[in-house]
Design a protein around this motif. Structure first.
Motif, mmCIF file in Angstrom:
data_model
loop_
_atom_site.group_PDB
_atom_site.id
_atom_site.type_symbol
_atom_site.label_atom_id
_atom_site.label_comp_id
_atom_site.label_asym_id
_atom_site.label_seq_id
_atom_site.Cartn_x
_atom_site.Cartn_y
_atom_site.Cartn_z
ATOM 1 N N ARG A 14 0.050 1.420 -1.653
ATOM 2 C CA ARG A 14 -0.651 2.700 -1.829
ATOM 3 C C ARG A 14 -1.211 2.772 -3.237
ATOM 4 O O ARG A 14 -0.654 2.198 -4.155
ATOM 5 N N PHE A 15 -2.275 3.551 -3.383
ATOM 6 C CA PHE A 15 -2.878 3.715 -4.700
ATOM 7 C C PHE A 15 -2.268 4.881 -5.467
ATOM 8 O O PHE A 15 -2.403 4.972 -6.680
ATOM 9 N N ASP A 16 -1.606 5.804 -4.784
ATOM 10 C CA ASP A 16 -0.921 6.926 -5.422
ATOM 11 C C ASP A 16 0.128 7.472 -4.465
ATOM 12 O O ASP A 16 0.210 7.049 -3.319
ATOM 13 N N LEU A 17 0.926 8.392 -4.936
ATOM 14 C CA LEU A 17 2.016 8.927 -4.123
ATOM 15 C C LEU A 17 1.684 10.249 -3.445
ATOM 16 O O LEU A 17 2.553 10.862 -2.839
ATOM 17 N N MET A 18 0.456 10.687 -3.535
ATOM 18 C CA MET A 18 0.062 11.948 -2.907
ATOM 19 C C MET A 18 0.184 11.812 -1.383
ATOM 20 O O MET A 18 -0.076 10.745 -0.835
ATOM 21 N N PRO A 19 0.577 12.893 -0.690
ATOM 22 C CA PRO A 19 0.726 12.817 0.778
ATOM 23 C C PRO A 19 -0.541 12.338 1.493
ATOM 24 O O PRO A 19 -0.458 11.670 2.513
ATOM 25 N N ASP A 20 -1.696 12.680 0.957
ATOM 26 C CA ASP A 20 -2.952 12.242 1.564
ATOM 27 C C ASP A 20 -3.572 11.080 0.790
ATOM 28 O O ASP A 20 -4.755 10.818 0.877
ATOM 29 N N GLY A 21 -2.731 10.370 0.031
ATOM 30 C CA GLY A 21 -3.203 9.263 -0.800
ATOM 31 C C GLY A 21 -3.766 8.112 0.023
ATOM 32 O O GLY A 21 -3.497 7.976 1.214
ATOM 33 N N LYS A 22 -4.539 7.289 -0.642
ATOM 34 C CA LYS A 22 -5.182 6.159 0.032
ATOM 35 C C LYS A 22 -4.252 4.954 0.088
ATOM 36 O O LYS A 22 -3.544 4.647 -0.850
ATOM 37 N N TRP A 23 -4.290 4.271 1.207
ATOM 38 C CA TRP A 23 -3.573 3.012 1.405
ATOM 39 C C TRP A 23 -4.513 1.854 1.113
ATOM 40 O O TRP A 23 -5.714 1.928 1.379
ATOM 41 N N CYS A 24 -3.978 0.774 0.611
ATOM 42 C CA CYS A 24 -4.752 -0.441 0.386
ATOM 43 C C CYS A 24 -5.131 -1.028 1.742
ATOM 44 O O CYS A 24 -4.271 -1.205 2.614
ATOM 45 N N GLU A 25 -6.394 -1.332 1.925
ATOM 46 C CA GLU A 25 -6.853 -1.889 3.197
ATOM 47 C C GLU A 25 -6.457 -3.346 3.379
ATOM 48 O O GLU A 25 -6.509 -3.868 4.485
ATOM 49 N N GLN A 26 -6.051 -4.017 2.303
ATOM 50 C CA GLN A 26 -5.680 -5.432 2.380
ATOM 51 C C GLN A 26 -4.168 -5.650 2.397
ATOM 52 O O GLN A 26 -3.708 -6.779 2.346
ATOM 53 N N ARG A 27 -3.386 -4.584 2.506
ATOM 54 C CA ARG A 27 -1.929 -4.696 2.384
ATOM 55 C C ARG A 27 -1.297 -5.608 3.431
ATOM 56 O O ARG A 27 -0.295 -6.260 3.152
ATOM 57 N N ASP A 28 -1.850 -5.689 4.613
ATOM 58 C CA ASP A 28 -1.247 -6.517 5.665
ATOM 59 C C ASP A 28 -1.496 -8.007 5.484
ATOM 60 O O ASP A 28 -0.993 -8.820 6.260
ATOM 61 N N THR A 29 -2.260 -8.376 4.466
ATOM 62 C CA THR A 29 -2.487 -9.787 4.156
ATOM 63 C C THR A 29 -1.983 -10.124 2.750
ATOM 64 O O THR A 29 -2.363 -11.138 2.186
ATOM 65 N N CYS A 30 -1.108 -9.255 2.215
ATOM 66 C CA CYS A 30 -0.591 -9.432 0.856
ATOM 67 C C CYS A 30 0.907 -9.731 0.894
ATOM 68 O O CYS A 30 1.692 -8.970 1.464
ATOM 69 N N GLN A 31 1.298 -10.832 0.286
ATOM 70 C CA GLN A 31 2.712 -11.207 0.264
ATOM 71 C C GLN A 31 3.558 -10.181 -0.479
ATOM 72 O O GLN A 31 4.704 -9.941 -0.105
ATOM 73 N N ARG A 32 3.025 -9.562 -1.530
ATOM 74 C CA ARG A 32 3.793 -8.564 -2.289
ATOM 75 C C ARG A 32 4.145 -7.363 -1.411
ATOM 76 O O ARG A 32 5.269 -6.871 -1.445
ATOM 77 N N TYR A 33 3.202 -6.886 -0.623
ATOM 78 C CA TYR A 33 3.438 -5.741 0.258
ATOM 79 C C TYR A 33 4.372 -6.121 1.411
ATOM 80 O O TYR A 33 5.314 -5.395 1.727
ATOM 81 N N LEU A 34 4.130 -7.249 2.028
ATOM 82 C CA LEU A 34 4.956 -7.672 3.160
ATOM 83 C C LEU A 34 6.397 -7.955 2.741
ATOM 84 O O LEU A 34 7.329 -7.663 3.495
ATOM 85 N N ALA A 35 6.589 -8.488 1.530
ATOM 86 C CA ALA A 35 7.954 -8.698 1.043
ATOM 87 C C ALA A 35 8.659 -7.351 0.922
ATOM 88 O O ALA A 35 9.802 -7.196 1.350
ATOM 89 N N PHE A 36 7.975 -6.356 0.370
ATOM 90 C CA PHE A 36 8.570 -5.035 0.166
ATOM 91 C C PHE A 36 8.868 -4.324 1.477
ATOM 92 O O PHE A 36 9.911 -3.690 1.627
ATOM 93 N N THR A 37 7.986 -4.439 2.456
ATOM 94 C CA THR A 37 8.141 -3.669 3.693
ATOM 95 C C THR A 37 8.839 -4.423 4.820
ATOM 96 O O THR A 37 9.347 -3.789 5.742
#
Length: 68
Positions: A14-37
């Motif tokens: 995510r780019f910020d913690l706001m409830p309506d904040g934007k998600w990274c569109e490339q997160r499902d192809t990122c090892q950093r995100y997949l490791a965390f989730t």
């Protein structure tokens, strides 16, 4: 897949913690995100010694998932 070494920061996808904040569109192809989730489950009891960063719009910290 095996998780990343613990000295590599994870990404919240995510780019910020706001409830309506934007998600990274490339997160499902990122090892950093997949490791965390996904990959750290059952391996990392808490993130006390592992950094977790917010996403950045240009994905300059992205580690691309290798296709197998």
């Amino acid at each position: 897949m095996k998780t990343l070494p613990f000295d590599i920061a994870r990404c919240a996808g995510r780019f910020d913690l706001m409830p309506d904040g934007k998600w990274c569109e490339q997160r499902d192809t990122c090892q950093r995100y997949l490791a965390f989730t996904q990959w750290d489950r059952g391996v990392v009891p808490d993130y006390r010694d592992i950094r977790v960063n917010m996403g950045v719009p240009d994905c300059r910290h992205k580690i691309e998932v290798e296709q197998q």
